[in-house]
Motif scaffolding. Structure first.
Motif, PDB file in Angstrom:
ATOM      1  N   GLY A 135       9.624 -10.586   6.106  1.00 57.26           N
ATOM      2  CA  GLY A 135       9.354  -9.531   5.007  1.00 57.26           C
ATOM      3  C   GLY A 135       8.040  -9.443   4.539  1.00 57.26           C
ATOM      4  O   GLY A 135       7.664  -8.375   4.269  1.00 57.26           O
TER       5      GLY A 135
ATOM      6  N   GLU B  62       5.219 -10.017   6.313  1.00 57.54           N
ATOM      7  CA  GLU B  62       4.578  -8.918   7.048  1.00 57.54           C
ATOM      8  C   GLU B  62       5.155  -7.380   7.094  1.00 57.54           C
ATOM      9  O   GLU B  62       4.162  -6.370   6.978  1.00 57.54           O
ATOM     10  CB  GLU B  62       4.846  -9.272   8.584  1.00 57.54           C
ATOM     11  CG  GLU B  62       3.860 -10.700   8.756  1.00 57.54           C
ATOM     12  CD  GLU B  62       4.536 -11.755   8.461  1.00 57.54           C
ATOM     13  OE1 GLU B  62       5.584 -11.763   7.855  1.00 57.54           O
ATOM     14  OE2 GLU B  62       4.207 -13.016   8.723  1.00 57.54           O
ATOM     15  N   LEU B  63       6.274  -7.262   6.744  1.00 54.00           N
ATOM     16  CA  LEU B  63       6.870  -5.851   6.713  1.00 54.00           C
ATOM     17  C   LEU B  63       6.268  -4.956   5.385  1.00 54.00           C
ATOM     18  O   LEU B  63       5.852  -4.061   5.549  1.00 54.00           O
ATOM     19  CB  LEU B  63       8.402  -5.952   6.831  1.00 54.00           C
ATOM     20  CG  LEU B  63       8.961  -4.383   6.856  1.00 54.00           C
ATOM     21  CD1 LEU B  63       8.581  -3.899   8.093  1.00 54.00           C
ATOM     22  CD2 LEU B  63      10.506  -5.069   7.145  1.00 54.00           C
ATOM     23  N   ARG B  64       6.292  -5.977   4.487  1.00 49.69           N
ATOM     24  CA  ARG B  64       5.757  -5.346   3.042  1.00 49.69           C
ATOM     25  C   ARG B  64       4.223  -5.055   3.509  1.00 49.69           C
ATOM     26  O   ARG B  64       3.774  -3.808   2.865  1.00 49.69           O
ATOM     27  CB  ARG B  64       6.057  -6.069   2.023  1.00 49.69           C
ATOM     28  CG  ARG B  64       7.213  -5.881   1.457  1.00 49.69           C
ATOM     29  CD  ARG B  64       7.577  -7.013   0.164  1.00 49.69           C
ATOM     30  NE  ARG B  64       7.565  -8.501   0.455  1.00 49.69           N
ATOM     31  CZ  ARG B  64       8.713  -9.072   0.801  1.00 49.69           C
ATOM     32  NH1 ARG B  64       9.993  -8.102   0.871  1.00 49.69           N
ATOM     33  NH2 ARG B  64       8.800 -10.326   1.221  1.00 49.69           N
ATOM     34  N   LEU B  65       3.549  -5.747   3.891  1.00 53.37           N
ATOM     35  CA  LEU B  65       2.017  -5.819   4.195  1.00 53.37           C
ATOM     36  C   LEU B  65       1.970  -4.467   4.967  1.00 53.37           C
ATOM     37  O   LEU B  65       0.970  -3.541   4.574  1.00 53.37           O
ATOM     38  CB  LEU B  65       1.290  -6.932   4.857  1.00 53.37           C
ATOM     39  CG  LEU B  65       0.203  -6.801   5.323  1.00 53.37           C
ATOM     40  CD1 LEU B  65      -0.876  -6.418   4.223  1.00 53.37           C
ATOM     41  CD2 LEU B  65      -0.534  -8.008   6.109  1.00 53.37           C
ATOM     42  N   TRP B  66       2.444  -4.262   6.233  1.00 50.66           N
ATOM     43  CA  TRP B  66       2.643  -3.089   6.965  1.00 50.66           C
ATOM     44  C   TRP B  66       2.795  -1.626   6.069  1.00 50.66           C
ATOM     45  O   TRP B  66       2.381  -0.621   5.973  1.00 50.66           O
ATOM     46  CB  TRP B  66       3.345  -3.305   8.126  1.00 50.66           C
ATOM     47  CG  TRP B  66       3.513  -1.942   8.933  1.00 50.66           C
ATOM     48  CD1 TRP B  66       4.995  -1.245   9.126  1.00 50.66           C
ATOM     49  CD2 TRP B  66       2.815  -0.946   9.242  1.00 50.66           C
ATOM     50  NE1 TRP B  66       4.736  -0.272   9.745  1.00 50.66           N
ATOM     51  CE2 TRP B  66       3.716   0.227   9.917  1.00 50.66           C
ATOM     52  CE3 TRP B  66       1.511  -0.787   9.276  1.00 50.66           C
ATOM     53  CZ2 TRP B  66       2.911   1.231  10.401  1.00 50.66           C
ATOM     54  CZ3 TRP B  66       0.674   0.300   9.737  1.00 50.66           C
ATOM     55  CH2 TRP B  66       1.264   1.069  10.296  1.00 50.66           C
TER      56      TRP B  66
ATOM     57  N   ARG C  17       2.628  -1.396   2.856  1.00 52.08           N
ATOM     58  CA  ARG C  17       1.287  -1.067   2.107  1.00 52.08           C
ATOM     59  C   ARG C  17       0.317  -0.564   2.743  1.00 52.08           C
ATOM     60  O   ARG C  17      -0.575   0.466   2.192  1.00 52.08           O
ATOM     61  CB  ARG C  17       0.939  -2.286   1.255  1.00 52.08           C
ATOM     62  CG  ARG C  17      -0.091  -2.442  -0.011  1.00 52.08           C
ATOM     63  CD  ARG C  17      -0.010  -3.155  -0.788  1.00 52.08           C
ATOM     64  NE  ARG C  17       1.401  -3.579  -1.634  1.00 52.08           N
ATOM     65  CZ  ARG C  17       1.705  -4.425  -2.614  1.00 52.08           C
ATOM     66  NH1 ARG C  17       0.310  -5.258  -2.849  1.00 52.08           N
ATOM     67  NH2 ARG C  17       2.616  -4.411  -3.196  1.00 52.08           N
ATOM     68  N   LEU C  18      -0.148  -1.197   3.734  1.00 51.27           N
ATOM     69  CA  LEU C  18      -1.288  -0.594   4.642  1.00 51.27           C
ATOM     70  C   LEU C  18      -1.022   0.862   5.146  1.00 51.27           C
ATOM     71  O   LEU C  18      -2.169   1.708   4.594  1.00 51.27           O
ATOM     72  CB  LEU C  18      -1.239  -1.278   6.074  1.00 51.27           C
ATOM     73  CG  LEU C  18      -2.487  -1.121   6.678  1.00 51.27           C
ATOM     74  CD1 LEU C  18      -3.695  -1.443   6.081  1.00 51.27           C
ATOM     75  CD2 LEU C  18      -2.176  -1.771   8.039  1.00 51.27           C
ATOM     76  N   LEU C  19       0.248   1.304   5.340  1.00 50.47           N
ATOM     77  CA  LEU C  19       0.724   2.694   5.596  1.00 50.47           C
ATOM     78  C   LEU C  19       0.400   3.686   4.393  1.00 50.47           C
ATOM     79  O   LEU C  19      -0.125   4.753   4.595  1.00 50.47           O
ATOM     80  CB  LEU C  19       2.119   2.787   6.392  1.00 50.47           C
ATOM     81  CG  LEU C  19       2.373   4.097   6.905  1.00 50.47           C
ATOM     82  CD1 LEU C  19       1.644   4.426   7.808  1.00 50.47           C
ATOM     83  CD2 LEU C  19       3.892   3.975   7.311  1.00 50.47           C
ATOM     84  N   THR C  20       0.687   3.056   3.102  1.00 48.43           N
ATOM     85  CA  THR C  20       0.840   3.810   2.008  1.00 48.43           C
ATOM     86  C   THR C  20      -0.746   4.117   1.701  1.00 48.43           C
ATOM     87  O   THR C  20      -0.931   5.248   1.416  1.00 48.43           O
ATOM     88  CB  THR C  20       1.338   3.039   0.949  1.00 48.43           C
ATOM     89  OG1 THR C  20       2.841   2.914   1.114  1.00 48.43           O
ATOM     90  CG2 THR C  20       1.261   3.692  -0.324  1.00 48.43           C
ATOM     91  N   CYS C  21      -1.542   3.189   1.789  1.00 44.33           N
ATOM     92  CA  CYS C  21      -2.856   3.309   1.352  1.00 44.33           C
ATOM     93  C   CYS C  21      -3.472   4.643   2.300  1.00 44.33           C
ATOM     94  O   CYS C  21      -3.891   5.354   1.807  1.00 44.33           O
ATOM     95  CB  CYS C  21      -3.578   2.147   1.465  1.00 44.33           C
ATOM     96  SG  CYS C  21      -3.683   0.996   0.229  1.00 44.33           S
ATOM     97  N   THR C  22      -3.441   4.263   3.460  1.00 43.54           N
ATOM     98  CA  THR C  22      -4.015   5.398   4.436  1.00 43.54           C
ATOM     99  C   THR C  22      -3.304   6.515   4.307  1.00 43.54           C
ATOM    100  O   THR C  22      -3.937   7.451   4.236  1.00 43.54           O
ATOM    101  CB  THR C  22      -3.411   4.813   5.978  1.00 43.54           C
ATOM    102  OG1 THR C  22      -4.103   3.297   6.262  1.00 43.54           O
ATOM    103  CG2 THR C  22      -4.045   5.652   6.809  1.00 43.54           C
ATOM    104  N   THR C  23      -1.999   6.705   4.158  1.00 47.02           N
ATOM    105  CA  THR C  23      -1.334   8.145   3.986  1.00 47.02           C
ATOM    106  C   THR C  23      -1.938   8.679   2.649  1.00 47.02           C
ATOM    107  O   THR C  23      -2.338   9.957   2.570  1.00 47.02           O
ATOM    108  CB  THR C  23       0.075   7.979   3.766  1.00 47.02           C
ATOM    109  OG1 THR C  23       0.600   7.265   5.058  1.00 47.02           O
ATOM    110  CG2 THR C  23       0.671   9.230   3.588  1.00 47.02           C
ATOM    111  N   LEU C  24      -1.985   8.007   1.576  1.00 43.65           N
ATOM    112  CA  LEU C  24      -2.566   8.429   0.456  1.00 43.65           C
ATOM    113  C   LEU C  24      -4.040   8.916   0.340  1.00 43.65           C
ATOM    114  O   LEU C  24      -4.072   9.965   0.007  1.00 43.65           O
ATOM    115  CB  LEU C  24      -2.588   7.404  -0.561  1.00 43.65           C
ATOM    116  CG  LEU C  24      -2.886   7.489  -2.213  1.00 43.65           C
ATOM    117  CD1 LEU C  24      -1.738   8.524  -2.626  1.00 43.65           C
ATOM    118  CD2 LEU C  24      -2.543   6.127  -2.922  1.00 43.65           C
ATOM    119  N   ILE C  25      -4.973   8.058   0.982  1.00 46.03           N
ATOM    120  CA  ILE C  25      -6.284   8.456   1.281  1.00 46.03           C
ATOM    121  C   ILE C  25      -6.550   9.641   1.949  1.00 46.03           C
ATOM    122  O   ILE C  25      -7.062  10.742   1.963  1.00 46.03           O
ATOM    123  CB  ILE C  25      -6.991   7.228   1.867  1.00 46.03           C
ATOM    124  CG1 ILE C  25      -7.049   6.208   0.778  1.00 46.03           C
ATOM    125  CG2 ILE C  25      -8.402   7.818   2.144  1.00 46.03           C
ATOM    126  CD1 ILE C  25      -7.697   4.921   1.327  1.00 46.03           C
TER     127      ILE C  25
END
Lengths: 167, 167
Positions: free
Chosen positions: B17, B19-23, B25-33
DNA sequence: AAATAATTCTTTAAGCTTCAAGTAACTTGG
DNA sequence: CCAAGTTACTTGAAGCTTAAAGAATTATTT
């Protein structure tokens, strides 16, 4: 602050190379992982990443959610969701009905088939993610989580500022 | 390793879980920016993000590069680059010619117009990125760089493994 | 109550993206 | 040399994505 000969404020180009490099590295990581997940989803389950992502949102809420909710959570446009849902309804993975209390609202849910297929995919998907992040120690993971949370907050502030919207 | 009553190896579902949450969050940051940069590029310069990204690649090499090089660096498909380049040639930002030594190869470069416009955009773009990451201290930036480098390496290993390719 | 505003969603056009198949050109092993 | 294989790029179909405009419904204001 730097003042020129006429005592007027002058902007000197500051160096933001580090931030730029950070952004590019962040983007590279995401693109890399996204591509890997996309190709595995396709070859193992013949499903696209956007479809998987949408089903993941729906799996979290048994009673379904509105298109707007999906749109906000996935951070994609409304029109995008409309099309995605249309194809998922077509393939029998998603059920869609008009809200009884507000006829503008469409409520969508996973069908039995959709939920079953998603659970099957999600299980394997989670192991892929674990494999992809396998070199990171638990401490690395915690630290990345923390720094990305900070990044997210910072980016959201910047986005608000540019659009003049309230939080 | 867990053995059941008949002494056969059994896989227990491990918890990934974090690692999944980390992924996510990473995706959220990138999409946002990415969304923020995309919308600013559009409103300030009326240019799309893919076009900007391609021009950024070309700006780094005065003598131009091949379509394959662009495809690898941008981590997108060949067909994608073909279309992007076609539109950039059409709008006069990119120059394209067939290599003299290998007639399969197309070499593309920024035109004078393309380079001028890109430089103008890049300058402002850099300040946007700095603004987006403004809450991060220099130490945060260094630490994120380090952890993302580690992540990239880990993901690349996983990708190699799944496709059976050499580094 | 009527006009106005805000929301939810759909539609459309243009562009982006992938995948798979195809073409042309180069490379290599016999 | 030449057949087979590889590489570089293009094409075509399908799906994804956005932005902008529009339609329908609900909420708010006067």
């Amino acid at each position: 602050m730097i003042l020129d000969s006429e005592t007027k404020a002058v902007e000197l180009p500051e160096d933001h190379g580090d931030e730029l490099r950070l952004w590019l590295r962040l983007l590279t990581c995401t693109t890399l992982i996204e591509g890997e997940v996309r190709s595995r989803l396709r070859e193992r389950f013949d499903v696209t990443l956007p479809r998987f992502d949408l089903m993941a949102q729906l799996d979290k809420v048994p009673d379904g959610m509105t298109l707007s909710d999906v749109s906000k959570r996935m951070m994609v446009s409304n029109g995008n969701v409309t099309g995605l849902v249309e194809r998922l309804v077509e393939s029998g993975h998603v059920d869609r009905r008009t809200s009884e209390t507000d006829r503008r609202v469409q409520v969508i849910r996973l069908t039995k088939l959709g939920r079953a297929e998603f659970r099957r995919m999600a299980e394997e998907h989670e192991t892929w993610i674990a494999e992809i992040f396998t070199d990171l120690t638990p401490k690395d993971v915690r630290e990345l989580m923390r720094l990305l949370a900070k990044t997210k907050g910072s980016a959201q502030k910047a986005a608000q500022k540019s659009t003049g919207k309230a939080p």
